[in-house]
Design a protein around this motif. Structure first.
Motif, short mmCIF file in Angstrom:
data_model
loop_
_atom_site.label_atom_id
_atom_site.label_comp_id
_atom_site.label_asym_id
_atom_site.label_seq_id
_atom_site.Cartn_x
_atom_site.Cartn_y
_atom_site.Cartn_z
N VAL A 173 91.06 -9.87 -35.50
CA VAL A 173 92.75 -9.75 -35.23
C VAL A 173 92.59 -10.60 -33.72
O VAL A 173 91.98 -10.56 -32.81
N PHE A 174 93.28 -11.67 -33.82
CA PHE A 174 93.53 -12.67 -32.71
C PHE A 174 94.83 -12.27 -31.76
O PHE A 174 95.93 -11.95 -32.15
N GLY A 175 94.67 -12.13 -30.64
CA GLY A 175 95.48 -12.20 -29.39
C GLY A 175 95.68 -13.48 -28.99
O GLY A 175 95.05 -14.47 -29.16
N THR A 235 99.32 -13.04 -34.04
CA THR A 235 100.60 -12.73 -33.73
C THR A 235 101.03 -14.43 -33.85
O THR A 235 100.35 -15.13 -33.97
N GLU A 236 102.46 -14.18 -33.81
CA GLU A 236 102.92 -15.66 -34.18
C GLU A 236 102.61 -16.59 -32.90
O GLU A 236 102.51 -17.75 -33.18
N ALA A 243 99.90 -16.54 -31.06
CA ALA A 243 98.54 -16.73 -31.09
C ALA A 243 98.23 -17.84 -32.23
O ALA A 243 97.57 -18.64 -32.14
N PHE A 244 98.88 -17.87 -33.35
CA PHE A 244 98.91 -18.70 -34.53
C PHE A 244 99.29 -20.05 -33.95
O PHE A 244 98.63 -21.05 -34.26
N HIS A 245 100.30 -20.08 -32.86
CA HIS A 245 100.93 -21.43 -32.59
C HIS A 245 99.63 -21.85 -31.60
O HIS A 245 99.60 -23.22 -32.03
N PHE A 246 99.02 -21.34 -30.95
CA PHE A 246 97.93 -21.88 -30.22
C PHE A 246 96.73 -22.27 -30.85
O PHE A 246 96.18 -23.30 -30.85
N TYR A 247 96.36 -21.74 -32.02
CA TYR A 247 95.50 -21.83 -33.11
C TYR A 247 95.83 -23.03 -33.66
O TYR A 247 94.76 -24.11 -33.71
N LYS A 248 96.96 -23.46 -33.96
CA LYS A 248 97.44 -24.52 -34.76
C LYS A 248 97.28 -25.79 -33.86
O LYS A 248 96.81 -26.71 -34.02
N LYS A 249 97.78 -25.45 -32.71
CA LYS A 249 97.82 -26.63 -31.55
C LYS A 249 96.35 -27.05 -31.19
O LYS A 249 96.02 -28.02 -30.98
#
Length: 167
Positions: free
Chosen positions: A13-15, A115-116, A118-124
């Motif tokens: 689980v990513f924050g 979370t949305e 967290a996924f934004h930063f992951y993709k970035k």
């Protein structure tokens, strides 16, 4: 910053980045306004009184035992950043953790839960999204989330209860 990893894990689980309270206490989801631990105890602890509040009533050791017993690891996508408050929308100048390297080192992880934001930063910050893992994006457990709390609780329940998925 810090992470909690259990020996056997199925889900990560990513924050985004720890709150000021979490950083000060060196505990994930230490902000009393965040529903994360309330959700997890309601979802994963069959003996938990559904109407009890977790924050302030449960030790961090017990919280870690709960996620370890359920094969869940916690980590943040953002390693460091500038942020004036606890809102994810105010994160600036972020450095993203090397998630792909982490996943190579922890091969038992099958599911990535974001979370949305967290996924934004992951993709970035990614060098490529792993196709070897099941990725699920859930609503934030923050009290600032405008979605209905029961909707968000049910969304997390559907993802975390082992009978609701297959690997």
């Amino acid at each position: 910053m810090f992470m909690y990893i259990c020996l056997w894990k199925d889900a990560l689980v990513f924050g985004t980045f720890p709150s000021k309270e979490s950083l000060a206490n060196k505990e994930y989801y230490s902000n009393p306004k965040n529903h994360f631990w309330d959700f997890l105890f309601r979802i994963l602890d069959s003996k938990w009184n559904y109407f009890d509040v977790v924050q302030g009533n449960v030790s961090y050791t017990r919280k870690k035992e709960l996620i370890q017993a359920n094969g869940i690891a916690l980590w943040d996508v953002v390693e460091s950043c500038v942020r004036v408050d606890n809102r994810d929308s105010s994160i600036k100048d972020e450095k993203v953790n090397d998630v792909n390297e982490f996943l190579r080192e922890h091969s038992t992880i099958q599911r990535l839960i974001f979370t949305e934001k967290a996924f934004h930063f992951y993709k970035k910050g990614r060098s490529g999204i792993s196709t070897d893992h099941r990725i699920k994006i859930l609503n934030s457990t923050s009290s600032l989330n405008p979605n209905n709390t029961f909707f968000v609780l049910n969304q997390w329940r559907n993802e975390l209860v082992k009978n609701h998925y297959s690997v």
